[in-house]
Design a protein around this motif. Structure first.
Motif, PDB file in Angstrom:
ATOM      1  N   MET A  22       9.168   7.265   5.786  1.00 33.16           N
ATOM      2  CA  MET A  22       7.983   6.533   6.219  1.00 33.16           C
ATOM      3  C   MET A  22       6.942   6.470   5.117  1.00 33.16           C
ATOM      4  SD  MET A  22       7.637   7.710  10.150  1.00 33.16           S
ATOM      5  CE  MET A  22       6.257   6.710  10.615  1.00 33.16           C
ATOM      6  N   THR A  25       8.098   3.679   2.760  1.00 35.82           N
ATOM      7  CA  THR A  25       7.848   2.322   3.259  1.00 35.82           C
ATOM      8  C   THR A  25       6.358   2.033   3.307  1.00 35.82           C
ATOM      9  OG1 THR A  25       8.187   3.257   5.440  1.00 35.82           O
ATOM     10  CG2 THR A  25       9.952   1.929   4.547  1.00 35.82           C
ATOM     11  N   PHE A  26       5.550   3.078   3.595  1.00 32.69           N
ATOM     12  CA  PHE A  26       4.112   2.839   3.643  1.00 32.69           C
ATOM     13  C   PHE A  26       3.592   2.466   2.260  1.00 32.69           C
ATOM     14  CE2 PHE A  26      -0.386   3.942   4.286  1.00 32.69           C
ATOM     15  CZ  PHE A  26      -0.591   3.238   5.451  1.00 32.69           C
ATOM     16  N   HIS A  28       5.291   0.964  -0.002  1.00 33.89           N
ATOM     17  CA  HIS A  28       5.737  -0.396  -0.320  1.00 33.89           C
ATOM     18  C   HIS A  28       4.958  -1.457   0.435  1.00 33.89           C
ATOM     19  CE1 HIS A  28       9.108  -0.196  -3.085  1.00 33.89           C
ATOM     20  NE2 HIS A  28       9.213   1.044  -2.656  1.00 33.89           N
ATOM     21  N   LEU A  29       4.366  -1.052   1.557  1.00 37.12           N
ATOM     22  CA  LEU A  29       3.552  -1.994   2.324  1.00 37.12           C
ATOM     23  C   LEU A  29       2.425  -2.537   1.457  1.00 37.12           C
ATOM     24  CD1 LEU A  29       3.407  -3.061   5.157  1.00 37.12           C
ATOM     25  CD2 LEU A  29       2.102  -1.085   5.828  1.00 37.12           C
ATOM     26  N   THR A  31       2.458  -2.447  -2.100  1.00 35.60           N
ATOM     27  CA  THR A  31       2.787  -2.886  -3.453  1.00 35.60           C
ATOM     28  C   THR A  31       2.885  -4.404  -3.466  1.00 35.60           C
ATOM     29  OG1 THR A  31       5.096  -2.528  -2.932  1.00 35.60           O
ATOM     30  CG2 THR A  31       4.032  -0.832  -4.237  1.00 35.60           C
ATOM     31  N   LYS A  32       2.728  -4.954  -4.651  1.00 36.36           N
ATOM     32  CA  LYS A  32       2.723  -6.403  -4.776  1.00 36.36           C
ATOM     33  C   LYS A  32       4.118  -6.933  -4.473  1.00 36.36           C
ATOM     34  CE  LYS A  32       1.142  -9.772  -8.140  1.00 36.36           C
ATOM     35  NZ  LYS A  32       1.613 -10.777  -7.237  1.00 36.36           N
ATOM     36  N   SER A  33       4.171  -8.003  -3.700  1.00 39.72           N
ATOM     37  CA  SER A  33       5.493  -8.508  -3.333  1.00 39.72           C
ATOM     38  C   SER A  33       6.059  -9.351  -4.474  1.00 39.72           C
ATOM     39  CB  SER A  33       5.408  -9.347  -2.075  1.00 39.72           C
ATOM     40  OG  SER A  33       4.858 -10.584  -2.383  1.00 39.72           O
ATOM     41  N   VAL A  34       7.373  -9.442  -4.476  1.00 32.38           N
ATOM     42  CA  VAL A  34       8.038 -10.128  -5.587  1.00 32.38           C
ATOM     43  C   VAL A  34       8.388 -11.566  -5.239  1.00 32.38           C
ATOM     44  CG1 VAL A  34       8.987  -8.023  -6.547  1.00 32.38           C
ATOM     45  CG2 VAL A  34      10.260  -9.252  -4.818  1.00 32.38           C
ATOM     46  N   THR A  35       7.980 -12.006  -4.047  1.00 29.24           N
ATOM     47  CA  THR A  35       8.351 -13.340  -3.604  1.00 29.24           C
ATOM     48  C   THR A  35       7.771 -14.418  -4.520  1.00 29.24           C
ATOM     49  OG1 THR A  35       8.257 -12.497  -1.383  1.00 29.24           O
ATOM     50  CG2 THR A  35       8.356 -14.869  -1.618  1.00 29.24           C
ATOM     51  N   GLN A  37       6.808 -18.254  -4.254  1.00 27.30           N
ATOM     52  CA  GLN A  37       6.638 -19.281  -3.223  1.00 27.30           C
ATOM     53  C   GLN A  37       7.241 -20.581  -3.735  1.00 27.30           C
ATOM     54  OE1 GLN A  37       5.991 -17.511  -0.545  1.00 27.30           O
ATOM     55  NE2 GLN A  37       4.258 -18.722   0.083  1.00 27.30           N
ATOM     56  N   ARG A  40       6.119 -24.369  -4.541  1.00 26.77           N
ATOM     57  CA  ARG A  40       4.825 -24.430  -5.219  1.00 26.77           C
ATOM     58  C   ARG A  40       4.813 -23.637  -6.515  1.00 26.77           C
ATOM     59  NH1 ARG A  40       2.389 -22.450  -0.837  1.00 26.77           N
ATOM     60  NH2 ARG A  40       3.586 -23.658   0.641  1.00 26.77           N
TER      61      ARG A  40
END
Ligand code: SF4
Ligand code: SF4
Lengths: 194, 353
Positions: A22, A25-26, A28-29, A31-35, A37, A40
């Protein structure tokens, strides 16, 4: 006694590992996401990537090498030899263009992006671009047509070519007739052959 | 027939409206019930709308993704779009299924999820019906979900559905035991089965909440309740009944469109319900943690605590892998149940001396 210890140890390990999980995961909640978009934002694509093919048709000399090398036969090319009165000019590398190209189609639906067709091209006019978004609703729309001649020109050229070949045919026939009119030579030859 | 012995906020409001004086009391009671049902249906629906979005966002960020981003600001309207999609979807009822049970099953499952909301003490004066056996009522009603799930699984005439239903029934029935025992701990500490009395007996600061005041037994009971209730509502890591990678979607496999979304609503309703029960029993319900903050009204505290527990549900879901069936049963019978007995014993001693 040992199994009792094991029992409590198991519970301790279970709770501890859940808490560790936990906390991970907390973290990672936040951290900057690697997505990316996608429509765009885009990642730059590497220069050697193989995507949509492009033929700079004004440089194409119709040498047929790309057609022959393609492992899946997705390039279709028609050529018409130039007429004496035509001058198609030079390709950018200086080689003379001797053929009309009424058709140069690449069926990207069949293409396996091997890139083999781009290597033999003597004028380097057939290249891989970095364009990769060309999904279509119709499979036929994936056939990319590169000819720079309009349909009327093509029809005229075909007509002219037809006439030229008819004339050739005629000439052939005539020479054949003339040859037949001298039976001695022809008959003698065949006699010798057997 | 209708006694005013238990407090019903909706009946009271209806009673006070002079416009409705011409109605006989029975009709007033029915009207109040219908209104209460509608209110809680919408509470569940709106909660689900928000919670699904939050869950997807949290899931995304835990996995370093973004989650829904396209519909509205950071995808807030995503669930609404999904709901509209589900509403206009074709209602498929496959051939070879038992139609009557198939149609009835989601109704029963959702109904049980809705029915437990009647006894939640949202605030000091805000409870639909303060039954003197409130918590017993919850335990009784929430087991009704088992027939609903078995009906769904059996009537679908589908192997996955049946497996899911069997697993779910086994799981819910066995986890009823630790849930019940953990609830007994709180009931013993409060000396009452009424939800409102249980909350009132935890008044006066967070150290009086049962989770802290009967340390460590209260804490153990809370922990057991939390884990076992997760299993009871089929949430990860106990989501074997709907394990996608093994049995497609369990008892929901054959459902689509609105019927499916009723199962989904029930799942989120249950999440809210177990969060609210845990809040009521162990976290002091609508009581403020310190008297300094007592200017914040009770319902806000109740909602905040419940939402925190729901967040922990979501957080756990995206942390833990799914348990195996034998591990599930081991945990229920060999770990949670004995410890629940220990904490009952401890609280019993505590209350005696
Ligand atoms: S990339 Fe390969 S498959 Fe595609 S046209 Fe060229 S040779 Fe053919
Ligand atoms: S190899 Fe190049 S020049 Fe030759 S036909 Fe193909 S595209 Fe044209």
């Amino acid at each position: 006694m040992q199994s009792v210890n094991q029992y409590f140890l198991n519970i301790y390990i279970a709770i501890k590992s859940v808490l560790i999980g936990m906390s991970i995961t907390f973290r990672h909640l936040f951290t900057k996401s690697v997505t990316v978009q996608y429509p765009r934002e885009r990642l730059p694509i590497p220069g050697t990537s193989r995507n949509l093919l492009l033929n700079k048709i004004e440089d194409c000399i119709g040498c047929d090498q790309c057609v022959r090398v393609c492992p899946v036969n997705c390039i279709t090319m028609d050529t018409i030899k130039v007429f004496p009165e035509d001058d198609l000019g030079l390709a950018s590398d200086g080689s003379k263009k001797r053929l009309w190209l009424p058709r140069f189609d690449i069926d990207m639906a069949k293409c396996c992006y091997c890139g083999l067709c781009t290597y033999p091209c003597p004028t380097e006019c057939l290249i891989m671009t970095d364009e990769y978004e060309y999904a279509t609703y119709e499979r036929n729309d994936l056939v990319f047509k590169f000819t720079d001649l309009d349909p009327i020109q093509i029809a005229e050229l075909k007509e002219k070519d037809h006439i030229r070949s008819m004339e050739k045919e005629k000439k052939k026939l005539e020479t054949a007739k003339q040859a037949a009119a001298k039976p001695g030579k022809n008959g003698g030859k065949s006699g010798e052959g057997t | 027939m209708i006694q005013a012995e238990y407090y019903n906020i909706f009946v009271k409001i209806i009673d006070q409206l002079a416009v409705l004086d011409f109605l006989p009391p029975v009709w007033k009671f029915i009207l109040a019930s219908v209104i209460a049902a509608l209110v809680f249906f919408h509470v569940i629906a709106i909660f689900a709308l928000v919670a699904i979005w939050v869950e997807r966002k949290v899931a995304g960020h835990i996995q370093d993704r973004l989650g829904p981003m396209e519909t509205g600001w950071h995808g807030v309207l995503q669930t609404l779009a999904d709901a509209i999609k589900l509403l206009i979807k074709e209602d498929i009822i496959a051939g070879g299924i038992d139609r009557r049970l198939f149609v009835l099953a989601p109704v029963i499952v959702f109904m049980t999820a809705l029915a437990v909301f009647v006894v939640f003490p949202v605030g000091e004066n805000f409870i639909v019906s303060d039954l003197n056996i409130g918590i017993l009522y919850i335990v009784a009603i929430s087991t009704l979900v088992v027939p609903g799930i078995i009906m769904a699984g059996w009537s679908s005439n589908n192997k996955w559905s049946l497996f899911g239903a069997m697993r779910s029934a086994a799981q819910i029935v066995s986890y009823e035991v630790p849930v019940g025992l953990a609830i007994v701990c709180a009931v013993m500490a409060a000396g009452s089965l009424s939800m409102q009395t249980i909350v009132e007996s935890q008044a006066g600061g967070f150290w009086n909440w049962f989770i802290f005041s009967k340390f460590p037994f209260g804490f153990i009971a809370f922990f057991i309740y939390f884990v076992a209730s997760l299993a009871e509502i089929n949430r990860t890591p106990f989501d074997l009944p709907e394990a996608e990678s093994e049995i497609v979607a369990g008892y929901m496999t054959e459902y689509s469109g609105m019927r499916w979304s009723f199962f989904f609503l029930a799942e989120y309703g249950n999440m809210l319900a177990v969060g609210a029960i845990a809040t009521t029993l162990f976290l002091g319900g609508w009581q403020t943690p310190i008297s300094l903050l007592s200017f914040i009204p009770g319902p806000v505290w109740f909602t905040a605590k419940t939402m925190f527990l729901v967040f922990v549900h979501i957080w756990l879901r995206w942390t833990l892998p799914r348990l195996r069936v034998d591990q599930l049963m081991y945990m229920c019978w060999k770990v949670l149940t004995p410890f629940a007995f220990v904490s009952i014993f401890g609280i019993g001693l505590w209350m005696t001396f």
